[in-house]
Scaffold this motif. Structure first.
Motif, PDB file in Angstrom:
ATOM      1  N   CYS A 120       8.529  -3.439   3.808  1.00  0.00           N
ATOM      2  CA  CYS A 120       8.224  -2.100   4.685  1.00  0.00           C
ATOM      3  C   CYS A 120       9.176  -2.868   5.329  1.00  0.00           C
ATOM      4  CB  CYS A 120       6.839  -1.872   4.583  1.00  0.00           C
ATOM      5  SG  CYS A 120       6.585  -0.633   5.765  1.00  0.00           S
ATOM      6  N   ARG A 121       9.510  -1.791   6.448  1.00  0.00           N
ATOM      7  CA  ARG A 121      10.225  -1.622   7.713  1.00  0.00           C
ATOM      8  C   ARG A 121       8.927  -1.349   9.105  1.00  0.00           C
ATOM      9  NH1 ARG A 121      15.692   1.592   6.687  1.00  0.00           N
ATOM     10  NH2 ARG A 121      17.022   0.676   5.769  1.00  0.00           N
ATOM     11  N   ASP A 122       7.956  -0.468   8.529  1.00  0.00           N
ATOM     12  CA  ASP A 122       7.133  -0.500   9.179  1.00  0.00           C
ATOM     13  C   ASP A 122       5.706  -1.484   9.483  1.00  0.00           C
ATOM     14  OD1 ASP A 122       8.047   2.623   9.765  1.00  0.00           O
ATOM     15  OD2 ASP A 122       6.681   3.161   8.558  1.00  0.00           O
ATOM     16  N   CYS A 123       5.617  -2.037   8.736  1.00  0.00           N
ATOM     17  CA  CYS A 123       4.278  -3.286   9.126  1.00  0.00           C
ATOM     18  C   CYS A 123       4.588  -4.643   8.262  1.00  0.00           C
ATOM     19  CB  CYS A 123       2.571  -2.525   8.269  1.00  0.00           C
ATOM     20  SG  CYS A 123       3.110  -2.846   6.847  1.00  0.00           S
ATOM     21  N   GLY A 124       5.770  -4.483   7.784  1.00  0.00           N
ATOM     22  CA  GLY A 124       6.433  -5.823   7.513  1.00  0.00           C
ATOM     23  C   GLY A 124       5.739  -6.400   6.018  1.00  0.00           C
ATOM     24  N   HIS A 125       4.194  -5.799   5.024  1.00  0.00           N
ATOM     25  CA  HIS A 125       4.311  -6.294   4.254  1.00  0.00           C
ATOM     26  C   HIS A 125       4.820  -6.041   3.024  1.00  0.00           C
ATOM     27  CE1 HIS A 125       1.253  -5.783   0.827  1.00  0.00           C
ATOM     28  NE2 HIS A 125       1.402  -5.152  -0.118  1.00  0.00           N
ATOM     29  N   ARG A 126       5.034  -7.140   2.096  1.00  0.00           N
ATOM     30  CA  ARG A 126       6.023  -7.002   0.861  1.00  0.00           C
ATOM     31  C   ARG A 126       5.055  -7.384  -0.677  1.00  0.00           C
ATOM     32  NH1 ARG A 126       9.252 -12.673   2.642  1.00  0.00           N
ATOM     33  NH2 ARG A 126       9.877 -11.646   4.576  1.00  0.00           N
ATOM     34  N   THR A 127       6.301  -6.151  -1.252  1.00  0.00           N
ATOM     35  CA  THR A 127       5.185  -5.992  -3.129  1.00  0.00           C
ATOM     36  C   THR A 127       6.903  -6.241  -3.823  1.00  0.00           C
ATOM     37  OG1 THR A 127       5.056  -3.655  -3.989  1.00  0.00           O
ATOM     38  CG2 THR A 127       6.463  -3.644  -2.218  1.00  0.00           C
ATOM     39  N   PHE A 128       6.600  -6.942  -4.848  1.00  0.00           N
ATOM     40  CA  PHE A 128       7.833  -6.843  -5.486  1.00  0.00           C
ATOM     41  C   PHE A 128       8.082  -4.983  -6.731  1.00  0.00           C
ATOM     42  CE2 PHE A 128       9.323  -7.648  -9.895  1.00  0.00           C
ATOM     43  CZ  PHE A 128      10.413  -8.322  -9.259  1.00  0.00           C
ATOM     44  N   TYR A 129       7.190  -5.296  -6.518  1.00  0.00           N
ATOM     45  CA  TYR A 129       7.285  -3.516  -7.831  1.00  0.00           C
ATOM     46  C   TYR A 129       7.802  -2.507  -7.076  1.00  0.00           C
ATOM     47  CZ  TYR A 129       5.161  -6.544 -10.844  1.00  0.00           C
ATOM     48  OH  TYR A 129       4.713  -8.166 -11.365  1.00  0.00           O
ATOM     49  N   GLU A 130       8.666  -1.793  -7.053  1.00  0.00           N
ATOM     50  CA  GLU A 130       9.555  -0.514  -6.280  1.00  0.00           C
ATOM     51  C   GLU A 130       8.220   0.518  -6.126  1.00  0.00           C
ATOM     52  OE1 GLU A 130      12.569   2.773  -6.661  1.00  0.00           O
ATOM     53  OE2 GLU A 130      13.642   1.141  -7.641  1.00  0.00           O
ATOM     54  N   LYS A 131       7.807   0.751  -5.000  1.00  0.00           N
ATOM     55  CA  LYS A 131       7.259   1.518  -4.523  1.00  0.00           C
ATOM     56  C   LYS A 131       7.446   3.035  -3.772  1.00  0.00           C
ATOM     57  CE  LYS A 131       3.259  -1.012  -4.711  1.00  0.00           C
ATOM     58  NZ  LYS A 131       3.093  -1.290  -5.912  1.00  0.00           N
ATOM     59  N   HIS A 132       7.121   4.195  -3.031  1.00  0.00           N
ATOM     60  CA  HIS A 132       7.621   5.281  -3.117  1.00  0.00           C
ATOM     61  C   HIS A 132       7.267   4.747  -1.100  1.00  0.00           C
ATOM     62  CE1 HIS A 132       9.698   7.734  -6.259  1.00  0.00           C
ATOM     63  NE2 HIS A 132       8.455   7.210  -7.115  1.00  0.00           N
ATOM     64  N   ARG A 133       5.821   4.461  -1.371  1.00  0.00           N
ATOM     65  CA  ARG A 133       4.906   4.296  -0.042  1.00  0.00           C
ATOM     66  C   ARG A 133       4.708   2.836  -0.581  1.00  0.00           C
ATOM     67  NH1 ARG A 133       6.264   7.810   3.488  1.00  0.00           N
ATOM     68  NH2 ARG A 133       6.216  10.390   2.329  1.00  0.00           N
ATOM     69  N   CYS A 134       4.665   2.411   1.295  1.00  0.00           N
ATOM     70  CA  CYS A 134       3.983   0.914   0.928  1.00  0.00           C
ATOM     71  C   CYS A 134       2.224   1.072   1.332  1.00  0.00           C
ATOM     72  CB  CYS A 134       4.181   0.648   2.759  1.00  0.00           C
ATOM     73  SG  CYS A 134       3.314  -1.422   3.604  1.00  0.00           S
ATOM     74  N   PRO A 135       1.550   0.219   0.255  1.00  0.00           N
ATOM     75  CA  PRO A 135       0.449   0.482  -0.254  1.00  0.00           C
ATOM     76  C   PRO A 135      -0.469  -0.084   1.297  1.00  0.00           C
ATOM     77  CG  PRO A 135       0.994  -1.713  -0.968  1.00  0.00           C
ATOM     78  CD  PRO A 135       2.347  -0.713  -0.146  1.00  0.00           C
ATOM     79  N   GLU A 136      -0.018  -0.681   2.043  1.00  0.00           N
ATOM     80  CA  GLU A 136      -1.039  -1.134   3.197  1.00  0.00           C
ATOM     81  C   GLU A 136      -0.383   0.456   4.254  1.00  0.00           C
ATOM     82  OE1 GLU A 136      -2.632  -3.891   4.111  1.00  0.00           O
ATOM     83  OE2 GLU A 136      -2.334  -4.049   2.078  1.00  0.00           O
ATOM     84  N   CYS A 137       0.210   0.429   4.828  1.00  0.00           N
ATOM     85  CA  CYS A 137       0.575   1.504   5.950  1.00  0.00           C
ATOM     86  C   CYS A 137       0.881   3.214   5.527  1.00  0.00           C
ATOM     87  CB  CYS A 137       1.028   0.798   7.398  1.00  0.00           C
ATOM     88  SG  CYS A 137       3.176   1.125   6.367  1.00  0.00           S
TER      89      CYS A 137
END
Length: 108
Positions: free
Chosen positions: A7-24
């Motif tokens: 995520c460009r906003d908070c740096g949280h990482r995910t493997f599976y493609e998402k439309h929104r960051c689950p953290e922020c």
């Protein structure tokens, strides 16, 4: 894909493609190297759908930045082992040809 999405906003990482960051809730991601993860859990599925290897060893691994990945195991691994994502592996046969994806492999 052997990269994680960060995520460009908070740096949280995910493997599976998402439309929104689950953290922020951020909506923009960059691809980053997955690095080395730790195998948290393993299981073996003995009855699988047509075209899926049997038995099918699966693992759950945690990667830096909060990403957790569930994937087939390339080899016999134990909880606590260091793992990496290995791309472009045949996961199962389909009517349209092989389904390809990543597996978890031991860190060399």
């Amino acid at each position: 894909m052997t990269e994680l999405l960060e995520c460009r906003d908070c740096g949280h990482r995910t493997f599976y493609e998402k439309h929104r960051c689950p953290e922020c809730g951020g909506a923009e991601f960059d691809g980053v190297a997955a690095g080395t993860g730790e195998l948290l859990s393993v299981t073996t599925v003995h009855v699988t759908p047509d075209g899926v290897r049997e038995p099918n060893a699966l693992g759950l691994a945690a990667f830096p930045g909060g990403a957790n990945v569930v994937a087939q195991l390339d080899e016999t691994l134990s909880i606590g082992d260091g793992v990496r994502l290995v791309g472009d592996r045949e996961l199962r046969a389909t009517d349209d040809g092989p389904l390809r994806g990543v597996r978890l492999a031991a860190v060399e």
